[in-house]
Motif scaffolding. Structure first.
Motif, PDB file in Angstrom:
ATOM      1  N   VAL A   1       0.838  -1.191   0.000  1.00  0.00           N
ATOM      2  CA  VAL A   1       0.000   0.000   0.000  1.00  0.00           C
ATOM      3  C   VAL A   1       0.874   1.243   0.000  1.00  0.00           C
ATOM      4  CG1 VAL A   1      -0.189  -0.097   2.536  1.00  0.00           C
ATOM      5  CG2 VAL A   1      -1.849   1.246   1.222  1.00  0.00           C
TER       6      VAL A   1
ATOM      7  N   THR B   1      -0.654   3.676   8.593  1.00  0.00           N
ATOM      8  CA  THR B   1       0.636   2.990   8.497  1.00  0.00           C
ATOM      9  C   THR B   1       0.788   1.966   9.607  1.00  0.00           C
ATOM     10  OG1 THR B   1       1.656   4.953   7.475  1.00  0.00           O
ATOM     11  CG2 THR B   1       3.139   3.331   8.476  1.00  0.00           C
TER      12      THR B   1
ATOM     13  N   PHE C   1      -1.745  -1.079   8.976  1.00  0.00           N
ATOM     14  CA  PHE C   1      -1.396  -1.936   7.845  1.00  0.00           C
ATOM     15  C   PHE C   1      -0.134  -2.748   8.134  1.00  0.00           C
ATOM     16  CE2 PHE C   1      -4.237   0.592   5.021  1.00  0.00           C
ATOM     17  CZ  PHE C   1      -4.878  -0.482   4.417  1.00  0.00           C
TER      18      PHE C   1
ATOM     19  N   THR D   1      -0.863  -5.792  10.218  1.00  0.00           N
ATOM     20  CA  THR D   1      -1.535  -6.915   9.553  1.00  0.00           C
ATOM     21  C   THR D   1      -0.711  -7.498   8.410  1.00  0.00           C
ATOM     22  OG1 THR D   1      -2.795  -5.318   8.208  1.00  0.00           O
ATOM     23  CG2 THR D   1      -3.852  -6.186  10.195  1.00  0.00           C
TER      24      THR D   1
ATOM     25  N   TRP E   1       1.150  -5.958   5.871  1.00  0.00           N
ATOM     26  CA  TRP E   1       1.315  -5.289   4.585  1.00  0.00           C
ATOM     27  C   TRP E   1       2.694  -4.647   4.475  1.00  0.00           C
ATOM     28  CZ3 TRP E   1      -2.711  -3.467   0.894  1.00  0.00           C
ATOM     29  CH2 TRP E   1      -3.931  -4.135   1.066  1.00  0.00           C
TER      30      TRP E   1
ATOM     31  N   VAL F   1       4.357  -1.277   3.418  1.00  0.00           N
ATOM     32  CA  VAL F   1       3.845   0.091   3.363  1.00  0.00           C
ATOM     33  C   VAL F   1       4.883   1.023   2.755  1.00  0.00           C
ATOM     34  CG1 VAL F   1       3.021   2.059   4.710  1.00  0.00           C
ATOM     35  CG2 VAL F   1       2.381  -0.274   5.382  1.00  0.00           C
TER      36      VAL F   1
ATOM     37  N   ILE G   1     -10.177   0.641   7.208  1.00  0.00           N
ATOM     38  CA  ILE G   1      -9.418  -0.480   6.657  1.00  0.00           C
ATOM     39  C   ILE G   1     -10.327  -1.688   6.432  1.00  0.00           C
ATOM     40  CG2 ILE G   1      -7.648  -2.206   7.187  1.00  0.00           C
ATOM     41  CD1 ILE G   1      -5.960   0.011   8.383  1.00  0.00           C
TER      42      ILE G   1
ATOM     43  N   THR H   1     -10.624  -2.916   2.601  1.00  0.00           N
ATOM     44  CA  THR H   1     -10.149  -4.253   2.216  1.00  0.00           C
ATOM     45  C   THR H   1     -11.295  -5.155   1.783  1.00  0.00           C
ATOM     46  OG1 THR H   1     -10.166  -4.942   4.545  1.00  0.00           O
ATOM     47  CG2 THR H   1      -8.074  -4.150   3.645  1.00  0.00           C
TER      48      THR H   1
END
Length: 248
Positions: A4, A18, A21, A24, A26, A28, A224, A228
């Motif tokens: 992302v 930030t 994400f 979980t 991701w 960034v 989010i 998502t």
């Protein structure tokens, strides 16, 4: 792992996006105007150095945008969150009391208006255009514009919260960003993109002020989950953080 790009990632909603994400899993790409001054992001980078990449992105500087996109090489991006934006140029106190004394009809600063428009609309659009090849190479192909109920012409006309009047600079740029969202949704639909505008609610940030209703963690967590879970069926929608559909 999914990736992302988040603009305005050094504080407020961007910083919270930030954090969540990263939590979980991701990768960034966090965009800020002045990375050397982004102490909160630097602290996150110490713990998440492999998945957090900090970039210089100034939405008022189109060369900065081009440089960032070129620096990504051919890396795919699954999600773009266009979070960065300003309410005014140089103003810092957006408490409920002060909110009624800025951007008042008859006292409008038109040069400041142009600067707010350049950041909130032109810069956001330019960045999105620059990242289209990266998004097309990604799996999710999602573009999110962090808008505001203050940009809803219907809500302003009907007297819904917040009531109309004042904040000409901010309201007009968010209304314009909503139109950009609708146009992009139409242009990119055949490519399997999902382009949506999202209202974060009135959040306790530097922009929202201490009187706001929501903590950033709650607003961002809601957004989010909604983002998502969004599909191409949601393309071109204006959605609140709690999932409610909003009038343009």
């Amino acid at each position: 792992m999914p990736s992302v790009v988040i603009t305005g990632a050094n504080r407020g909603l961007g910083l919270e996006f930030t954090r969540q994400f990263l939590a979980t899993g991701w990768t960034v790409h966090a965009g800020v105007r002045r990375p050397a001054q982004a102490a909160n992001l630097a602290a996150l980078a110490d713990a998440e150095s492999l998945r957090l990449n900090i970039h210089a992105i100034d939405l008022s500087d189109f060369v900065s945008i081009e440089r960032f996109a070129a620096g990504l090489g051919d890396a795919p991006i699954d999600l773009l969150i266009n979070n960065a934006g300003i309410m005014d140029v140089g103003a810092s106190d957006f408490s409920e009391k002060n909110r009624h004394s800025i951007q008042v009809l008859g006292l409008l600063d038109h040069e400041a208006w142009a600067e707010v428009f350049r950041t909130n609309v032109l810069g956001t659009t330019s960045l999105t255009e620059a990242l289209l090849p990266h998004l097309a190479a990604g799996k999710d192909r999602k573009i999110v514009m962090i808008s505001s109920i203050m940009g809803s012409i219907t809500a302003c006309a009907t007297g819904s919260f917040p009531p109309g009047g004042g904040l000409y600079l901010y309201r007009s740029t968010k209304a314009a960003l909503n139109m950009v969202t609708r146009n992009m949704a139409a242009d990119l639909a055949r490519g399997g993109f999902t382009v949506i505008a999202v209202n974060p609610g009135w959040v306790r940030t530097d922009m929202g002020g201490a009187d706001a209703m929501f903590d950033p963690a709650i607003s961002v967590g809601n957004m989010i989950a909604m983002i998502t879970g969004a599909t191409t069926a949601d393309n071109g929608s204006f959605i609140s953080h709690d999932g409610a559909r909003l009038p343009w």
